[in-house]
Write an enzyme that holds these catalytic residues in place. Structure first.
Site, PDB file in Angstrom:
ATOM      1  N   LYS A 143      37.759  45.636  35.116  1.00 27.03           N
ATOM      2  CA  LYS A 143      37.841  44.633  36.180  1.00 27.03           C
ATOM      3  C   LYS A 143      37.493  43.227  35.674  1.00 27.03           C
ATOM      4  O   LYS A 143      37.880  42.234  36.297  1.00 27.03           O
ATOM      5  CB  LYS A 143      36.896  45.005  37.314  1.00 27.03           C
ATOM      6  N   SER A 195      33.586  47.750  46.144  1.00 24.33           N
ATOM      7  CA  SER A 195      32.566  48.785  46.054  1.00 24.33           C
ATOM      8  C   SER A 195      31.757  48.646  44.777  1.00 24.33           C
ATOM      9  O   SER A 195      30.811  49.373  44.560  1.00 24.33           O
ATOM     10  CB  SER A 195      33.220  50.163  46.090  1.00 24.33           C
ATOM     11  N   GLY A 213      45.606  48.394  41.009  1.00 20.83           N
ATOM     12  CA  GLY A 213      45.648  47.170  40.186  1.00 20.83           C
ATOM     13  C   GLY A 213      45.832  47.497  38.711  1.00 20.83           C
ATOM     14  O   GLY A 213      46.718  46.970  38.036  1.00 20.83           O
ATOM     15  N   ASP A 226      45.790  59.269  48.044  1.00 15.10           N
ATOM     16  CA  ASP A 226      46.776  58.463  48.782  1.00 15.10           C
ATOM     17  C   ASP A 226      47.934  58.014  47.887  1.00 15.10           C
ATOM     18  O   ASP A 226      49.078  57.933  48.344  1.00 15.10           O
ATOM     19  CB  ASP A 226      46.105  57.236  49.399  1.00 15.10           C
TER      20      ASP A 226
END
Lengths: 315, 315
Positions: free
Chosen positions: A51, A76, A180, A208
Site C-alpha cells: 500500500k 482497515s 487495487g 465477492d
C-alpha cells in the site's frame, strides 16, 4: 484507461520513497508445491505492505493546492499507514477513518506517522459518513484505498518490478480485496509480461471477487475471514480491469490461509499477515493445475500482531 | 593468511549456490537508535543462516577424491544444515554430529537435506569423540564450523556483498560465537572497506571473545545464553584475526537479546533467531557511542522454533 507510460511514470515518481522489495525462493517450498515459486516480499515494503506504493503515487499526483489541505481516507489498516506516511514525507496532514476493531498494530502505525485517527463502526456506511464529516471540516482530498486510478497505478509498480527481476513467469498471483493490487498487477502483466497469466487468491469468507467474476457484476462481500485486509468489495474502477484481465480467482479457507502462513514463516523466515498468505494458500490449493509452472506470488503485507499470529498457529 | 583474492574467488565459486541477501532498513528503528542502520539479512540466506556460505566454499574446495568420501562435522545447528545442503548439492554424503539438545527445527533441517545425524552429549568432548568415531568409519573430511580457513573465507563473502551494496558504512557488526563470521567480516572490511570499524556482539553468558580480547589469549566459554548459535569459543585460526582486526566486542544480556529480537520482528517483518539479534542488541546498548553513524548490522540467522520465540516474547 491506465497506460503503460502511466505505470512507468508512477514508478519513477515513487521510487525514492519505497523499497525495491526482494524476491525470495525456497527449495523446500518448491518441493512441496511441485513448482518454481518466486515470492515478491511486499511485507518488506515501507509500512510492511504494498500500500506504500499506491498511497505515495496518489499523494504525489495531487495538485499543490489540494495537497496543502491534507489527505483523508478510510481503511482497515495498511492503506491508512501508507497515507499517513506519504503525508508525513510531504509535510502535510493526514486524517484517517478506521473501524474501532482494526488491529492495534495498524493503529499504532498510523499514529507513528503523525496521522490523526477518527474511529468509526466496522461498517461501510459508518466509514463513509465519518469520512464525509472529516472532509467537510478539513477540505482534505480523499484517497480511496483501491477505487482510485492513481492508487491502482502505484500498486501496479510491484508487479512491474517483479517482472523486471524474474523473467518468464507463467503465472502471477496477488491477493484480492478491493482489487487495487490485483488490477494493477493485471495491467502490469498486460504491458510488461503479456504471456503471464494472472490469478488471484481470495478468502472463502469474503469471496465477492470470485462471485463478481462468475456473475459479471459487482457482488457484495460477506466479510468473514482472518484475512482482515481482504474484506472489502471490488469497486467500479477495479472490477472492469479484473473482469477483463484476470484468468481466475481461487478461494481458500481460513485454515488453508493459516497453514500457508505457517509454511512461509518457517521456510522464508519472513512475517506474513493472513491476507499476505492468501495467494500462496491458493497456489497450494490449485497444486495440480499449477504443477511445474514458474509462479510469482505477491506477499502483500506483514502487519500482524505477534500475539494474534501465535494464537492462529496454536502456540 | 586469507587474501583479498581468496575472498573474491570464494564469492565467485559459491555465488550460484547462495542468495545475495537483501539489506533492509527501518525508519522507526533509525529513530529509536539515533543512527542509520542497515541490516544484512543472512536469516534470508539458504538454510536460514550465513553458514550456507562457508560450508559451500569448504565443500567446493575439497579435492574430488576427498569429496567422494563425504563430509562430516559437529555443530549445534546452522552449520550442520549448511554442510548437509552443500553435500546434497554435490551429490555426496554428510555425517552430522549434533548435541541431543539441539533445537528440533535444526535437526529437521539436516534430515531434509539427507544428512545422517549422530547424537552426542552437549559437551565439546562428547562432540569430538563422536566425530572421530564417524570419521574413522567413513573416511569423511571434517569441516569445522569456524576453525577452518575455507569456512572463514566463505563467511567473509557476506560482508563483501554488504560493502558492495551499502557504501561508506562507519561500523559493521556481526555476532561472535566461534568467530568464523566475525573474522571473515574483519578481513572483508580490511580489504573492501578499510575505513569501516569492526565491532562484534556477544552474549554476556558466553563472553569468551570479550574476555579473550581483554586477556590476549583464548578464554574458555561459559555457554549460558538463549543465543544457542554463539556458545562456542574462538579457535586458534579465528582468534588472531579477531585480535588484530576487531575494535571491540560488546556484550549483551538475554533480556537485551530478546528485546532486540522483538524490535526486529515487529519492524523489519523478518524472523530472527536469538543469536541473530545479538549485534542489534549491542548497537542499542552502545547507542551513545554510535549516535549518528552509518552502521551495518549482520542478522546472522532465522532458525528459531516459533513456539520458542513466542515463549521468549511472553505470548
Amino acid at each position: 484507461m491506465i497506460t503503460q507510460e502511466a505505470i512507468e511514470a508512477a514508478h519513477e515518481r515513487i521510487k525514492v520513497y519505497i523499497n525495491h522489495t526482494p524476491v525470495l525462493t525456497s527449495e523446500a517450498i518448491d518441493n512441496l508445491a511441485g513448482a518454481s515459486i518466486f515470492f515478491k516480499c511486499e511485507n518488506l515494503q515501507k509500512i510492511g505492505a504494498f500500500k506504500a506504493r499506491g498511497a505515495m503515487n496518489a499523494v504525489l499526483t495531487l495538485t499543490p493546492e489540494a495537497r496543502a489541505k491534507g489527505v483523508a481516507t478510510h481503511s482497515s489498516g495498511n492503506h491508512a499507514q501508507a497515507i499517513a506516511r506519504s503525508a508525513k514525507i510531504m509535510g502535510i496532514k493526514s486524517y484517517i477513518v478506521m473501524p474501532r476493531t482494526a488491529p492495534e498494530i495498524k493503529k499504532q502505525g498510523v499514529l507513528s506517522f503523525g496521522g490523526e485517527i477518527f474511529e468509526c463502526e466496522p461498517t461501510l456506511e459508518s466509514r463513509e459518513t465519518t469520512l464525509q464529516e472529516v472532509v467537510g471540516k478539513t477540505g482534505a482530498s480523499v484517497i480511496h484505498p483501491f477505487n482510485n486510478y492513481e492508487v491502482i497505478t502505484g500498486q501496479a509498480t510491484a508487479a512491474k518490478e517483479f517482472f523486471e527481476d524474474i523473467p518468464a513467469m507463467d503465472v502471477i498471483i496477488p491477493p484480492v480485496g478491493g482489487g487495487g493490487l490485483l488490477s494493477g498487477t493485471a495491467l502490469s502483466a498486460k504491458y510488461f509480461s503479456p504471456s503471464t497469466l494472472v490469478y488471484a487468491g481470495e478468502p472463502e469468507g469474503a469471496d465477492d471477487a470470485y462471485r463478481s467474476l462468475k456473475s459479471g457484476s459487482i457482488q457484495p462481500s460477506q466479510s468473514n475471514s482472518i484475512a482482515d485486509g481482504l474484506l472489502t468489495t471490488l469497486g467500479d474502477k477495479t472490477f472492469p480491469i479484473v473482469r477483463d484481465h484476470v484468468k481466475e480467482v481461487i478461494t481458500v479457507s481460513d485454515q488453508e490461509i493459516t497453514n500457508a502462513m505457517r509454511i512461509l514463516w518457517d521456510n522464508l523466515k519472513v512475517i506474513v499477515e493472513p491476507s499476505g498468505a492468501v495467494p500462496f494458500a491458493a497456489v497450494l490449493k490449485a497444486k495440480e493445475k499449477l504443477k511445474g509452472k514458474r509462479i510469482g506470488v505477491i506477499i502483500s503485507g506483514g502487519n500482524v500482531d505477534l500475539a494474534r499470529a501465535a494464537k492462529l498457529f496454536g502456540l
